[in-house]
Design a protein around this motif. Structure first.
Motif, PDB file in Angstrom:
ATOM      1  N   ILE A 146     -27.024  -7.052   6.951  1.00  0.00           N
ATOM      2  CA  ILE A 146     -27.593  -5.918   6.231  1.00  0.00           C
ATOM      3  C   ILE A 146     -26.559  -4.803   6.194  1.00  0.00           C
ATOM      4  O   ILE A 146     -25.618  -4.792   6.986  1.00  0.00           O
ATOM      5  CB  ILE A 146     -28.909  -5.412   6.867  1.00  0.00           C
ATOM      6  N   GLN A 147     -26.751  -3.872   5.255  1.00  0.00           N
ATOM      7  CA  GLN A 147     -25.819  -2.767   5.092  1.00  0.00           C
ATOM      8  C   GLN A 147     -26.531  -1.435   5.277  1.00  0.00           C
ATOM      9  O   GLN A 147     -27.750  -1.342   5.091  1.00  0.00           O
ATOM     10  CB  GLN A 147     -25.188  -2.811   3.702  1.00  0.00           C
ATOM     11  N   GLY A 148     -25.753  -0.402   5.586  1.00  0.00           N
ATOM     12  CA  GLY A 148     -26.310   0.924   5.827  1.00  0.00           C
ATOM     13  C   GLY A 148     -26.407   1.772   4.578  1.00  0.00           C
ATOM     14  O   GLY A 148     -25.680   2.764   4.430  1.00  0.00           O
ATOM     15  N   PHE A 149     -27.323   1.418   3.684  1.00  0.00           N
ATOM     16  CA  PHE A 149     -27.573   2.237   2.500  1.00  0.00           C
ATOM     17  C   PHE A 149     -28.273   3.518   2.930  1.00  0.00           C
ATOM     18  O   PHE A 149     -29.001   3.542   3.931  1.00  0.00           O
ATOM     19  CB  PHE A 149     -28.438   1.481   1.495  1.00  0.00           C
ATOM     20  N   THR A 150     -28.089   4.593   2.167  1.00  0.00           N
ATOM     21  CA  THR A 150     -28.690   5.879   2.521  1.00  0.00           C
ATOM     22  C   THR A 150     -29.362   6.535   1.314  1.00  0.00           C
ATOM     23  O   THR A 150     -28.984   6.303   0.171  1.00  0.00           O
ATOM     24  CB  THR A 150     -27.625   6.849   3.084  1.00  0.00           C
ATOM     25  N   ASP A 151     -30.358   7.354   1.613  1.00  0.00           N
ATOM     26  CA  ASP A 151     -31.130   8.077   0.595  1.00  0.00           C
ATOM     27  C   ASP A 151     -31.465   9.448   1.189  1.00  0.00           C
ATOM     28  O   ASP A 151     -32.588   9.702   1.609  1.00  0.00           O
ATOM     29  CB  ASP A 151     -32.389   7.271   0.256  1.00  0.00           C
TER      30      ASP A 151
END
Length: 200
Positions: A146-151
């Motif tokens: 998994i990757q560390g996407f941000t919002d």
């Protein structure tokens, strides 16, 4: 092992990503009426994982289009869920300060490996500090799948319905919601695999 407890209690739908998500206490659950939901009936259910995490499975928004708002990839570039259309998407909204989020994250990493090529698993942080806190967290635990996407602006969370976190939504290959789970789960459980097949 995930246990399905049908219609025992409602989830906290007043929570906000900036405050710890509310969840049903383990001692509020009973062993009565335990059964796995029929794939054709799409019944809402309370769920309890072997590790004590408790969540709510809901079909109330079934058929709703996935949100089009943007979020950020680990490198800071902007993207939308539209980029992943064509394959089912499991979208997990979480935060580094959220205890159930942190507990379930390794199981999401395992799930991404188990479902590689079949379902896209996206973990999108709702932390206001964005990559500043997400990058060290991912580095510390060395997630492989998994990757560390941000919002940082909570665009996805606001569009999806502002329930508590962790909030995980399954979309089919056409971008339509199948179900959502509010609360933490063991995502690499065999019962979850059955739920994921509902995306077609």
């Amino acid at each position: 092992m995930i246990i399905f407890l049908l219609s025992l209690s409602a989830c906290d739908n007043q929570s906000n990503p900036q405050a710890q998500a509310g969840s049903v206490a383990k001692d509020e659950l009973s062993d009565e009426n335990i059964s796995a939901p029929d794939d054709q009936n799409y019944e809402n259910a309370d769920l309890e994982s072997a590790n004590g995490l408790v969540a709510r499975l809901s079909y109330d928004y079934r058929g709703t289009e996935m949100p089009l708002g943007s979020f950020n990839a680990p490198d800071g570039s902007s993207l939308t869920l539209e980029r992943y259309r064509g394959r089912p998407i499991l979208l997990n909204l979480w935060a580094t300060y959220c205890v159930p989020c942190r507990i379930e994250m390794p199981t999401l990493d395992n799930l991404a490996a188990l479902e590689e090529g079949k379902i896209t698993v996206l973990t999108v942080s709702q932390d206001l500090q964005g990559g500043k806190v997400v990058r060290p967290y991912f580095a510390k635990y060395a997630f492989q799948n998994i990757q560390g996407f941000t919002d940082r602006k909570n665009i996805l969370w606001n569009a999806i319905g502002q329930t508590g976190i962790p909030l995980t939504v399954l979309y089919d290959s056409n971008g339509l919601e199948v179900w959502r789970v509010v609360g933490g789960m063991e995502w690499d459980d065999e019962e979850v695999a059955k739920l994921l097949r509902q995306a077609g």
